[in-house]
Design a protein around this motif. Sequence first.
Motif, PDB file in Angstrom:
ATOM      1  N   VAL A   1      33.318 109.242   4.650  1.00  0.00           N
ATOM      2  CA  VAL A   1      34.727 109.243   5.325  1.00  0.00           C
ATOM      3  C   VAL A   1      35.604 108.963   4.090  1.00  0.00           C
ATOM      4  N   SER A   2      36.806 109.426   4.009  1.00  0.00           N
ATOM      5  CA  SER A   2      37.509 109.067   2.910  1.00  0.00           C
ATOM      6  C   SER A   2      38.481 107.755   3.002  1.00  0.00           C
ATOM      7  N   ARG A   3      38.865 107.218   1.965  1.00  0.00           N
ATOM      8  CA  ARG A   3      39.141 105.939   1.969  1.00  0.00           C
ATOM      9  C   ARG A   3      40.802 105.983   2.861  1.00  0.00           C
ATOM     10  N   ARG A   4      41.403 106.899   2.671  1.00  0.00           N
ATOM     11  CA  ARG A   4      42.762 106.982   3.571  1.00  0.00           C
ATOM     12  C   ARG A   4      42.343 106.945   4.873  1.00  0.00           C
ATOM     13  N   THR A   5      41.206 107.547   5.766  1.00  0.00           N
ATOM     14  CA  THR A   5      40.816 107.594   6.948  1.00  0.00           C
ATOM     15  C   THR A   5      40.302 106.405   7.372  1.00  0.00           C
TER      16      THR A   5
END
Length: 50
Positions: free
Chosen positions: A4-8
């Motif tokens: 999972v991306s940091r932004r998510t």
Amino acid sequence: MKPVSRRTLDWVYSALLLAVVSLSWGYVIYASTVAARRQLRKDFPDRIFG
């Protein structure tokens, strides 16, 4: 599992924090209105507070 991306993750944590804060403020407002109605009934037993 896909990473999972940091932004998510930041978005999910922000949404959870907003939900917790909203629920806690809702509880504070509800509890204060219940306490106010109880105090009004105690001070003015002959009146009807709806």
